[in-house]
Write a protein that holds these residues in place. Structure first.
Motif, PDB file in Angstrom:
ATOM      1  N   LEU A  69      -3.797   4.721 -10.076  1.00  0.00           N
ATOM      2  CA  LEU A  69      -3.955   4.262  -8.430  1.00  0.00           C
ATOM      3  C   LEU A  69      -3.331   5.416  -7.654  1.00  0.00           C
ATOM      4  O   LEU A  69      -2.573   6.103  -8.110  1.00  0.00           O
ATOM      5  CB  LEU A  69      -2.944   3.145  -8.472  1.00  0.00           C
ATOM      6  CG  LEU A  69      -3.666   1.869  -8.829  1.00  0.00           C
ATOM      7  CD1 LEU A  69      -2.515   0.678  -8.709  1.00  0.00           C
ATOM      8  CD2 LEU A  69      -4.674   1.324  -8.196  1.00  0.00           C
ATOM      9  N   GLN A  71      -2.310   6.257  -3.512  1.00  0.00           N
ATOM     10  CA  GLN A  71      -2.138   5.625  -2.359  1.00  0.00           C
ATOM     11  C   GLN A  71      -2.390   6.462  -1.167  1.00  0.00           C
ATOM     12  O   GLN A  71      -1.923   7.544  -1.059  1.00  0.00           O
ATOM     13  CB  GLN A  71      -0.623   4.962  -1.953  1.00  0.00           C
ATOM     14  CG  GLN A  71      -0.430   4.104  -0.939  1.00  0.00           C
ATOM     15  CD  GLN A  71       1.017   3.567  -0.755  1.00  0.00           C
ATOM     16  OE1 GLN A  71       2.096   4.153  -1.210  1.00  0.00           O
ATOM     17  NE2 GLN A  71       1.340   2.497   0.079  1.00  0.00           N
ATOM     18  N   THR A  75      -3.093   2.081   1.718  1.00  0.00           N
ATOM     19  CA  THR A  75      -4.149   1.403   0.874  1.00  0.00           C
ATOM     20  C   THR A  75      -4.314   2.060  -0.386  1.00  0.00           C
ATOM     21  O   THR A  75      -3.955   3.289  -0.456  1.00  0.00           O
ATOM     22  CB  THR A  75      -5.837   1.777   1.725  1.00  0.00           C
ATOM     23  OG1 THR A  75      -5.490   1.343   3.012  1.00  0.00           O
ATOM     24  CG2 THR A  75      -6.759   1.193   0.793  1.00  0.00           C
ATOM     25  N   TRP A  76      -4.334   1.212  -1.457  1.00  0.00           N
ATOM     26  CA  TRP A  76      -4.416   1.602  -3.051  1.00  0.00           C
ATOM     27  C   TRP A  76      -5.869   1.705  -3.355  1.00  0.00           C
ATOM     28  O   TRP A  76      -6.831   1.092  -2.998  1.00  0.00           O
ATOM     29  CB  TRP A  76      -3.693   0.841  -3.560  1.00  0.00           C
ATOM     30  CG  TRP A  76      -2.254   0.651  -3.651  1.00  0.00           C
ATOM     31  CD1 TRP A  76      -1.344  -0.005  -2.743  1.00  0.00           C
ATOM     32  CD2 TRP A  76      -1.142   1.516  -4.051  1.00  0.00           C
ATOM     33  NE1 TRP A  76      -0.089   0.028  -2.772  1.00  0.00           N
ATOM     34  CE2 TRP A  76       0.076   1.350  -3.562  1.00  0.00           C
ATOM     35  CE3 TRP A  76      -1.489   2.589  -5.030  1.00  0.00           C
ATOM     36  CZ2 TRP A  76       1.089   1.542  -4.206  1.00  0.00           C
ATOM     37  CZ3 TRP A  76      -0.076   2.984  -5.405  1.00  0.00           C
ATOM     38  CH2 TRP A  76       0.962   2.760  -4.798  1.00  0.00           C
ATOM     39  N   SER A  77      -6.090   2.964  -3.874  1.00  0.00           N
ATOM     40  CA  SER A  77      -7.647   3.140  -4.648  1.00  0.00           C
ATOM     41  C   SER A  77      -7.343   3.839  -5.940  1.00  0.00           C
ATOM     42  O   SER A  77      -6.438   4.322  -6.134  1.00  0.00           O
ATOM     43  CB  SER A  77      -8.384   3.931  -3.551  1.00  0.00           C
ATOM     44  OG  SER A  77      -7.690   5.369  -3.428  1.00  0.00           O
ATOM     45  N   ILE A  78      -8.331   3.482  -6.880  1.00  0.00           N
ATOM     46  CA  ILE A  78      -8.246   3.774  -8.042  1.00  0.00           C
ATOM     47  C   ILE A  78      -9.191   5.296  -7.931  1.00  0.00           C
ATOM     48  O   ILE A  78     -10.176   5.417  -7.629  1.00  0.00           O
ATOM     49  CB  ILE A  78      -8.905   3.155  -8.937  1.00  0.00           C
ATOM     50  CG1 ILE A  78      -8.133   1.777  -9.218  1.00  0.00           C
ATOM     51  CG2 ILE A  78      -9.477   3.635 -10.179  1.00  0.00           C
ATOM     52  CD1 ILE A  78      -8.692   0.542 -10.007  1.00  0.00           C
ATOM     53  N   GLU A 117     -10.245   1.106 -18.265  1.00  0.00           N
ATOM     54  CA  GLU A 117      -9.985  -0.206 -17.748  1.00  0.00           C
ATOM     55  C   GLU A 117      -8.511  -0.028 -17.121  1.00  0.00           C
ATOM     56  O   GLU A 117      -7.719   0.437 -17.745  1.00  0.00           O
ATOM     57  CB  GLU A 117     -10.095  -1.438 -18.400  1.00  0.00           C
ATOM     58  CG  GLU A 117      -9.864  -2.655 -17.810  1.00  0.00           C
ATOM     59  CD  GLU A 117     -10.150  -3.972 -18.734  1.00  0.00           C
ATOM     60  OE1 GLU A 117     -10.355  -4.915 -18.079  1.00  0.00           O
ATOM     61  OE2 GLU A 117     -10.295  -3.765 -19.762  1.00  0.00           O
ATOM     62  N   LYS A 120      -3.922  -3.174 -12.591  1.00  0.00           N
ATOM     63  CA  LYS A 120      -2.723  -3.149 -11.850  1.00  0.00           C
ATOM     64  C   LYS A 120      -2.786  -3.775 -10.603  1.00  0.00           C
ATOM     65  O   LYS A 120      -3.226  -5.186 -10.556  1.00  0.00           O
ATOM     66  CB  LYS A 120      -2.261  -1.635 -11.539  1.00  0.00           C
ATOM     67  CG  LYS A 120      -1.894  -0.959 -13.029  1.00  0.00           C
ATOM     68  CD  LYS A 120      -1.114   0.513 -12.509  1.00  0.00           C
ATOM     69  CE  LYS A 120      -0.827   1.143 -14.074  1.00  0.00           C
ATOM     70  NZ  LYS A 120      -0.304   2.331 -13.668  1.00  0.00           N
ATOM     71  N   ILE A 121      -2.430  -3.367  -9.370  1.00  0.00           N
ATOM     72  CA  ILE A 121      -2.700  -4.020  -8.299  1.00  0.00           C
ATOM     73  C   ILE A 121      -4.093  -4.251  -7.964  1.00  0.00           C
ATOM     74  O   ILE A 121      -4.459  -5.405  -7.483  1.00  0.00           O
ATOM     75  CB  ILE A 121      -1.889  -3.225  -7.023  1.00  0.00           C
ATOM     76  CG1 ILE A 121      -0.530  -3.033  -7.243  1.00  0.00           C
ATOM     77  CG2 ILE A 121      -2.293  -3.859  -5.593  1.00  0.00           C
ATOM     78  CD1 ILE A 121       0.044  -2.154  -6.205  1.00  0.00           C
ATOM     79  N   GLN A 122      -4.786  -3.150  -8.128  1.00  0.00           N
ATOM     80  CA  GLN A 122      -6.223  -3.369  -8.311  1.00  0.00           C
ATOM     81  C   GLN A 122      -6.957  -3.398  -9.700  1.00  0.00           C
ATOM     82  O   GLN A 122      -6.200  -2.485 -10.507  1.00  0.00           O
ATOM     83  CB  GLN A 122      -6.982  -2.184  -7.649  1.00  0.00           C
ATOM     84  CG  GLN A 122      -6.843  -2.323  -6.000  1.00  0.00           C
ATOM     85  CD  GLN A 122      -7.772  -1.400  -5.233  1.00  0.00           C
ATOM     86  OE1 GLN A 122      -7.273  -0.028  -5.331  1.00  0.00           O
ATOM     87  NE2 GLN A 122      -8.815  -1.595  -4.730  1.00  0.00           N
ATOM     88  N   MET A 123      -7.837  -3.904  -9.948  1.00  0.00           N
ATOM     89  CA  MET A 123      -8.505  -3.769 -11.330  1.00  0.00           C
ATOM     90  C   MET A 123      -9.849  -3.428 -11.296  1.00  0.00           C
ATOM     91  O   MET A 123     -10.683  -3.976 -10.547  1.00  0.00           O
ATOM     92  CB  MET A 123      -8.429  -5.199 -12.028  1.00  0.00           C
ATOM     93  CG  MET A 123      -7.054  -5.920 -12.163  1.00  0.00           C
ATOM     94  SD  MET A 123      -6.955  -7.417 -12.775  1.00  0.00           S
ATOM     95  CE  MET A 123      -7.730  -8.471 -11.524  1.00  0.00           C
ATOM     96  N   GLU A 124     -10.136  -2.228 -11.990  1.00  0.00           N
ATOM     97  CA  GLU A 124     -11.433  -1.963 -12.003  1.00  0.00           C
ATOM     98  C   GLU A 124     -11.618  -1.277 -13.513  1.00  0.00           C
ATOM     99  O   GLU A 124     -10.922  -1.021 -14.491  1.00  0.00           O
ATOM    100  CB  GLU A 124     -11.629  -0.558 -11.167  1.00  0.00           C
ATOM    101  CG  GLU A 124     -11.502  -0.864  -9.773  1.00  0.00           C
ATOM    102  CD  GLU A 124     -12.748  -1.630  -9.016  1.00  0.00           C
ATOM    103  OE1 GLU A 124     -13.796  -1.620  -9.904  1.00  0.00           O
ATOM    104  OE2 GLU A 124     -12.598  -2.051  -8.216  1.00  0.00           O
TER     105      GLU A 124
END
Length: 315
Positions: A69, A71, A75-78, A117, A120-124
């Motif tokens: 992740l 920031q 905004t959080w992004s992978i 995979e 975390k805060i985001q799942m991808e």
């Protein structure tokens, strides 16, 4: 170079005994003493084939290899790492000893399924079907000769047996394996340069583009895979040779061997796997596993005998 080619020419997936082998691509481990040409060989072949990328494990992290992740303001992004970005392609990871065993263990899922995979805060999740050549010196800056066998050095380097079992084959390289008079010889054999960069690159890309329906095992080849897998499983102990998985490893390597020599149908679309490709793989595995610096055969015999003695004592 043979180990490199068996990785470079592996296919993504293929049918075997009525099922689709979802992981058709191969992984290998090359472990040995420093200055034996591991990295240089792979780097030169990457340049010649014009494919693949060499990564230094010493400077890598789990996030760098798989993803993590990031920031930006609030905004959080992978951000995906090197392996997902190399999906369907090939890479070499050098200085594996620079990676902690815990990091290698965390990569078990991506190595077995080809899926990266992050939960975390985001799942991808994304595909990461990568042909990997892992290279390293023994952990702790020890020479290969400091271990009773090459498999002991591998266990010290990788750690968990399940992580070792995910390698399709492993090769040891020691400082004394090539005589100094050959290394320092003023005469070099020359050959007509037939296998040019363009030809080799087209063959690699042909192998990479094969679909499951474009790989066919003859009945004799299937029987040879099962026969040799049984024989190897009887003579070598886990974790590098696993009885339940060895037929798939032999099948993967046999497909790669067939693709490497362009064993194809008349229209050039289908890889034809024949018994001679399976025989080559079985003989090559015996050759590299029985060499003095590996001594996997001696290690296995000792373990089998030890288990036999313990079994008699328990009875």
């Amino acid at each position: 170079m043979t180990v490199f080619d068996l990785v470079a020419h592996s296919v993504l997936n293929f049918p075997f005994q009525g099922d689709i082998v979802r992981k058709g691509w191969t992984e290998c481990l090359v472990i040995g003493d420093t200055r034996c040409g591991k990295s240089e060989t792979v780097d030169k072949l990457f340049q010649h084939y014009r494919c693949g990328e060499l990564i230094t494990g010493e400077n890598a992290s789990y996030a760098g290899l798989v993803g993590g992740l990031q920031q930006t303001q609030k905004t959080w992004s992978i951000t995906w790492g090197k392996l997902p970005l190399s999906d369907r392609r090939m890479c070499g990871i050098d200085e594996l000893s620079g990676l902690e065993q815990a990091i290698i263990g965390r990569m078990s899922g991506i190595r077995s399924s080809g899926v990266a995979e992050i939960i975390k805060i985001q799942m991808e999740k994304t595909l990461a079907r990568v042909r990997i050549i892992w290279m390293s010196n023994p952990r702790g800056k020890l020479p290969l000769a400091a271990f009773n066998s090459g498999i002991d050095a591998i266990q010290n380097l990788i750690g968990a047996p399940e992580d070792i079992a995910r390698f399709d084959l492993a090769l040891t390289v020691a400082t004394n394996e090539v005589p100094l008079n050959i290394i320092n010889s003023s005469k070099r054999d020359t050959a007509e340069h037939v296998y040019t960069t363009d030809v080799c690159r087209r063959l690699v890309y042909w192998a990479w583009s094969r679909k499951p329906g474009q790989v066919v095992f003859s009945r004799a080849a299937t029987e040879a895979v099962l026969s040799h897998a049984t024989d190897l499983s009887r003579r070598y102990v886990a974790p590098l040779v696993e009885g339940a998985e060895q037929r798939i490893k032999v099948a993967r390597l046999s497909v790669a061997a067939a693709a490497r020599v362009f064993s194809a149908s008349s229209d050039g679309q289908t890889v034809l796997v024949e018994p001679e490709h399976v025989e080559f793989v079985a003989q090559f595995l015996d050759e590299i596993y029985c060499k003095p610096s590996m001594a996997y055969d001696r290690h296995s015999r000792a373990k089998i005998q030890e288990g036999s003695i313990n079994g008699k004592q328990e009875v």
